[in-house]
Motif scaffolding. Structure first.
Motif, PDB file in Angstrom:
ATOM      1  N   UNK A   1       0.810  -1.225   0.000  1.00 35.18           N
ATOM      2  CA  UNK A   1       0.000   0.000   0.000  1.00 35.18           C
ATOM      3  C   UNK A   1       0.842   1.274   0.000  1.00 35.18           C
ATOM      4  N   UNK A   2       2.156   1.136   0.220  1.00 31.89           N
ATOM      5  CA  UNK A   2       3.034   2.308   0.203  1.00 31.89           C
ATOM      6  C   UNK A   2       3.262   2.820  -1.213  1.00 31.89           C
ATOM      7  N   UNK A   3       2.993   2.004  -2.188  1.00 32.81           N
ATOM      8  CA  UNK A   3       3.244   2.422  -3.561  1.00 32.81           C
ATOM      9  C   UNK A   3       4.715   2.292  -3.903  1.00 32.81           C
ATOM     10  N   UNK A   4       5.083   2.673  -5.112  1.00 33.36           N
ATOM     11  CA  UNK A   4       6.486   2.519  -5.527  1.00 33.36           C
ATOM     12  C   UNK A   4       7.389   3.529  -4.832  1.00 33.36           C
ATOM     13  N   UNK A   5       8.656   3.156  -4.618  1.00 29.51           N
ATOM     14  CA  UNK A   5       9.611   4.101  -4.027  1.00 29.51           C
ATOM     15  C   UNK A   5       9.871   5.262  -4.985  1.00 29.51           C
ATOM     16  N   UNK A   6      10.207   6.421  -4.420  1.00 24.55           N
ATOM     17  CA  UNK A   6      10.513   7.597  -5.224  1.00 24.55           C
ATOM     18  C   UNK A   6      11.940   8.051  -4.929  1.00 24.55           C
ATOM     19  N   UNK A   7      12.543   8.745  -5.884  1.00 22.84           N
ATOM     20  CA  UNK A   7      13.890   9.270  -5.704  1.00 22.84           C
ATOM     21  C   UNK A   7      13.824  10.687  -5.143  1.00 22.84           C
ATOM     22  N   UNK A   8      14.728  11.019  -4.225  1.00 26.32           N
ATOM     23  CA  UNK A   8      14.740  12.304  -3.536  1.00 26.32           C
ATOM     24  C   UNK A   8      15.963  13.123  -3.900  1.00 26.32           C
ATOM     25  N   UNK A   9      15.820  14.299  -4.362  1.00 27.25           N
ATOM     26  CA  UNK A   9      14.977  14.561  -5.528  1.00 27.25           C
ATOM     27  C   UNK A   9      15.599  13.887  -6.734  1.00 27.25           C
ATOM     28  N   UNK A  10      14.944  13.907  -7.861  1.00 28.73           N
ATOM     29  CA  UNK A  10      15.537  13.282  -9.045  1.00 28.73           C
ATOM     30  C   UNK A  10      16.916  13.860  -9.348  1.00 28.73           C
ATOM     31  N   UNK A  11      17.805  13.046  -9.827  1.00 25.12           N
ATOM     32  CA  UNK A  11      19.176  13.408 -10.215  1.00 25.12           C
ATOM     33  C   UNK A  11      20.073  13.789  -9.039  1.00 25.12           C
ATOM     34  N   UNK A  12      19.670  13.491  -7.820  1.00 27.26           N
ATOM     35  CA  UNK A  12      20.495  13.776  -6.639  1.00 27.26           C
ATOM     36  C   UNK A  12      21.641  12.774  -6.550  1.00 27.26           C
ATOM     37  N   UNK A  13      22.799  13.237  -6.102  1.00 22.89           N
ATOM     38  CA  UNK A  13      23.942  12.357  -5.851  1.00 22.89           C
ATOM     39  C   UNK A  13      24.302  12.473  -4.384  1.00 22.89           C
ATOM     40  N   UNK A  14      24.422  11.392  -3.617  1.00 19.87           N
ATOM     41  CA  UNK A  14      24.111  10.034  -4.015  1.00 19.87           C
ATOM     42  C   UNK A  14      22.600   9.854  -4.161  1.00 19.87           C
ATOM     43  N   UNK A  15      22.234   8.808  -4.861  1.00 16.94           N
ATOM     44  CA  UNK A  15      20.832   8.545  -5.140  1.00 16.94           C
ATOM     45  C   UNK A  15      20.124   8.097  -3.863  1.00 16.94           C
ATOM     46  N   UNK A  16      19.038   8.776  -3.505  1.00 19.90           N
ATOM     47  CA  UNK A  16      18.283   8.493  -2.296  1.00 19.90           C
ATOM     48  C   UNK A  16      16.890   8.005  -2.683  1.00 19.90           C
ATOM     49  N   UNK A  17      16.385   7.031  -1.918  1.00 20.85           N
ATOM     50  CA  UNK A  17      15.069   6.454  -2.165  1.00 20.85           C
ATOM     51  C   UNK A  17      14.191   6.696  -0.941  1.00 20.85           C
ATOM     52  N   UNK A  18      12.915   7.047  -1.162  1.00 20.08           N
ATOM     53  CA  UNK A  18      11.951   7.232  -0.086  1.00 20.08           C
ATOM     54  C   UNK A  18      10.671   6.503  -0.440  1.00 20.08           C
ATOM     55  N   UNK A  19      10.026   5.951   0.587  1.00 22.22           N
ATOM     56  CA  UNK A  19       8.747   5.281   0.397  1.00 22.22           C
ATOM     57  C   UNK A  19       7.963   5.419   1.699  1.00 22.22           C
ATOM     58  N   UNK A  20       6.651   5.642   1.623  1.00 17.99           N
ATOM     59  CA  UNK A  20       5.847   5.789   2.834  1.00 17.99           C
ATOM     60  C   UNK A  20       4.409   5.385   2.569  1.00 17.99           C
TER      61      UNK A  20
END
Length: 192
Positions: free
Chosen positions: A108-127
């Motif tokens: 039910x959390x849905x797909x993970x998203x990138x925080x923010x797009x094109x950020x280095x290092x690549x960060x993932x968030x899901x809730x």
């Protein structure tokens, strides 16, 4: 590493030590979800005590995702017991979890998203609660997570944090302290 284990086992501030835990023990952390493996998990050196006023459990985790040597990933994990239940949320460096083949949270959390797009290092968030995530996953929290090279996840009244590989316990205590700092960044109204 072994000197670190011996030192913390003998420290009276850390009142509980177990060399390993059973497979059922992981159920309390809401697996399968980051950083636990989809097939099996093995722990070593479970240590219990307090970090900055929070009950803390520290351990080394082998997360098994595939039936091969290359399907096992090693983490140092800290778990803080929080003051109340919060919505399931995860924030992590992408490279810590890409190979786990594990959903970060319940569907039910849905797909993970990138925080923010094109950020280095690549960060993932899901809730599971996007309004909650927007209030707690601030730029400062994302930066603190990235600088510590860690991932963290909220499950019920626990914050589970992890870093790559088996680290000496002073590094794992440092992880728990960073997690406490992150919780300190949460707005007061999230606890009501």
């Amino acid at each position: 590493m072994w000197k670190s284990v011996r030192q913390y086992r003998q420290d009276p501030a850390w009142y509980g030590y177990r060399k390993w835990e059973s497979a059922d023990w992981y159920r309390q952390f809401g697996r399968p979800a980051y950083p636990f493996g989809a097939q099996r998990n093995y722990t070593r050196h479970v240590l219990q005590g307090q970090v900055r006023g929070y009950e803390a459990t520290l351990f080394h985790l082998a997360a098994v995702c595939r039936a091969s040597q290359h399907g096992t990933y090693y983490y140092s994990v800290a778990v803080l017991t929080l003051l109340g239940h919060l919505p399931d949320t995860a924030v992590t460096l992408g490279r810590l979890v890409y190979s786990l083949n594990t959903d970060p949270l319940p569907p039910r959390a849905g797909p993970p998203v990138y925080l923010p797009p094109r950020r280095k290092p690549r960060m993932i968030m899901c809730s599971v609660d996007h309004a909650f995530a927007k209030s707690v996953v601030t730029e400062r929290v994302v930066r603190m997570t990235a600088e510590a090279k860690m991932g963290w996840r909220l499950h019920e009244n626990q914050m589970i944090g992890w870093i790559h590989d088996y680290k000496p316990f002073d590094r794992v205590v440092g992880l728990a302290e960073t997690m406490a700092d992150i919780v300190g960044e949460f707005p007061a109204d999230v606890w009501s």
